[in-house]
Design a protein around this motif. Structure first.
Motif, PDB file in Angstrom:
ATOM      1  N   ARG A  58      37.444  12.758 -12.769  1.00 24.59           N
ATOM      2  CA  ARG A  58      36.269  11.892 -12.856  1.00 24.59           C
ATOM      3  C   ARG A  58      36.304  10.816 -11.767  1.00 24.59           C
ATOM      4  O   ARG A  58      35.292  10.530 -11.125  1.00 24.59           O
ATOM      5  CB  ARG A  58      36.222  11.231 -14.240  1.00 24.59           C
ATOM      6  CG  ARG A  58      35.037  10.315 -14.461  1.00 24.59           C
ATOM      7  CD  ARG A  58      34.980   9.852 -15.905  1.00 24.59           C
ATOM      8  NE  ARG A  58      36.212   9.172 -16.286  1.00 24.59           N
ATOM      9  CZ  ARG A  58      36.441   7.888 -16.045  1.00 24.59           C
ATOM     10  NH1 ARG A  58      35.533   7.155 -15.417  1.00 24.59           N
ATOM     11  NH2 ARG A  58      37.565   7.321 -16.435  1.00 24.59           N
ATOM     12  N   LYS A  61      35.289  12.258  -8.470  1.00 22.66           N
ATOM     13  CA  LYS A  61      33.831  12.392  -8.333  1.00 22.66           C
ATOM     14  C   LYS A  61      33.203  11.056  -7.947  1.00 22.66           C
ATOM     15  O   LYS A  61      32.265  11.013  -7.137  1.00 22.66           O
ATOM     16  CB  LYS A  61      33.234  12.907  -9.633  1.00 22.66           C
ATOM     17  CG  LYS A  61      33.556  14.369  -9.930  1.00 22.66           C
ATOM     18  CD  LYS A  61      32.935  14.812 -11.250  1.00 22.66           C
ATOM     19  CE  LYS A  61      33.235  16.279 -11.529  1.00 22.66           C
ATOM     20  NZ  LYS A  61      32.651  16.724 -12.828  1.00 22.66           N
ATOM     21  N   GLN A  64      34.031  10.471  -4.324  1.00 27.82           N
ATOM     22  CA  GLN A  64      33.261  11.369  -3.467  1.00 27.82           C
ATOM     23  C   GLN A  64      31.824  10.870  -3.319  1.00 27.82           C
ATOM     24  O   GLN A  64      31.273  10.852  -2.207  1.00 27.82           O
ATOM     25  CB  GLN A  64      33.267  12.785  -4.039  1.00 27.82           C
ATOM     26  CG  GLN A  64      32.607  13.815  -3.121  1.00 27.82           C
ATOM     27  CD  GLN A  64      33.022  15.233  -3.483  1.00 27.82           C
ATOM     28  OE1 GLN A  64      34.166  15.491  -3.821  1.00 27.82           O
ATOM     29  NE2 GLN A  64      32.066  16.143  -3.409  1.00 27.82           N
ATOM     30  N   PRO A 156      37.762  15.327  -6.135  1.00 26.58           N
ATOM     31  CA  PRO A 156      38.381  15.459  -7.456  1.00 26.58           C
ATOM     32  C   PRO A 156      39.729  16.176  -7.398  1.00 26.58           C
ATOM     33  O   PRO A 156      40.694  15.758  -8.047  1.00 26.58           O
ATOM     34  CB  PRO A 156      37.342  16.268  -8.248  1.00 26.58           C
ATOM     35  CG  PRO A 156      36.040  15.895  -7.624  1.00 26.58           C
ATOM     36  CD  PRO A 156      36.347  15.776  -6.153  1.00 26.58           C
TER      37      PRO A 156
END
Length: 240
Positions: A58, A61, A64, A156
């Motif tokens: 998580r 993400k 990112q 991730p």
């Protein structure tokens, strides 16, 4: 290793055999790596489990998304990003506490272990390692900030991989120097040279585990890569 044998006072029992083999240097390097992979994989599965992997995925993400947005806007507030990561990790820890309290409310039979450990009636321990997650993410942020990393794809997986690396470093590599007398009379420099020699093999395996763990959002199906079989030399074979 017989019960009670301890070759390094700062290592957990999982890593004692790996350390002994490394100090004795009687085994082929591949055998030492094989033993250490087993210890590390058990550590990941039994001591940490699936929750840190889910949190790391998580966080990856989030990183990112932040990096991709920064690329579009040509700017990044690094201090704000670091604070947000810290907040997210802290939120994961609070979620763990809530789960524990909810368990007590529903069943009334849970027990507390030391800090950051919840011991449930089913004899399962969950470790919410805030510091390892923070070290993993902040290391990656540092690399982006100073242009040591530019690829924003698969973050991730990168965060999960860094988490596994941090587990390896904090539970084995960084603990090796924490003794004044190494097993078998080896000096500190030689021991650390041996550790550095096996690190590439361990890190390569960690990379494979991270990809699968991120995909599965689980660690139960992680396995060591098969050992490479050494081909026996046929003295009658024409090698030219």
């Amino acid at each position: 290793m017989p019960d009670g044998d301890k070759y390094h006072s700062k290592l957990s029992w999982r890593y004692q055999e790996s350390y002994r083999e490394l100090c004795e240097r009687k085994c082929d390097r591949s055998e030492i790596v094989w033993t250490l992979k087993k210890a590390l994989l058990l550590d990941i599965k039994k001591s940490y489990g699936v929750q840190p992997v889910k949190h790391a995925k998580r966080l990856g993400k989030i990183l990112q998304g932040a990096m991709e947005n920064a690329g579009k806007n040509s700017s990044m507030d690094w201090a704000t990003l670091s604070k947000e990561i810290h907040r997210q990790v802290r939120q994961a820890e609070l979620t763990a506490v809530f789960m524990y309290l909810n368990h007590i409310y529903r069943r009334g039979t849970a027990m507390l272990c030391p800090y950051r450990v919840v011991y449930l009636p089913e004899n399962s321990c969950k470790y919410y390692e805030e510091e390892l997650l923070l070290r993993s993410c902040k290391g990656i942020i540092h690399e982006f900030r100073y242009n040591q990393r530019v690829d924003t794809s698969n973050l991730p997986v990168v965060v999960v991989e860094r988490l596994f690396q941090e587990i390896y470093k904090s539970n084995f590599e960084e603990r090796i120097p924490l003794t004044s007398n190494h097993y078998a009379g080896l000096d500190r420099i030689t021991v650390m040279e041996c550790v550095e020699a096996i690190n590439p093999d361990i890190l390569a395996e960690i990379s494979k585990w991270a990809k699968k763990a991120t995909l599965d959002e689980d660690v139960k199906n992680l396995r060591r890569s098969p050992r490479q079989k050494v081909k026996e030399i046929d003295l009658e074979e024409n090698l030219l």
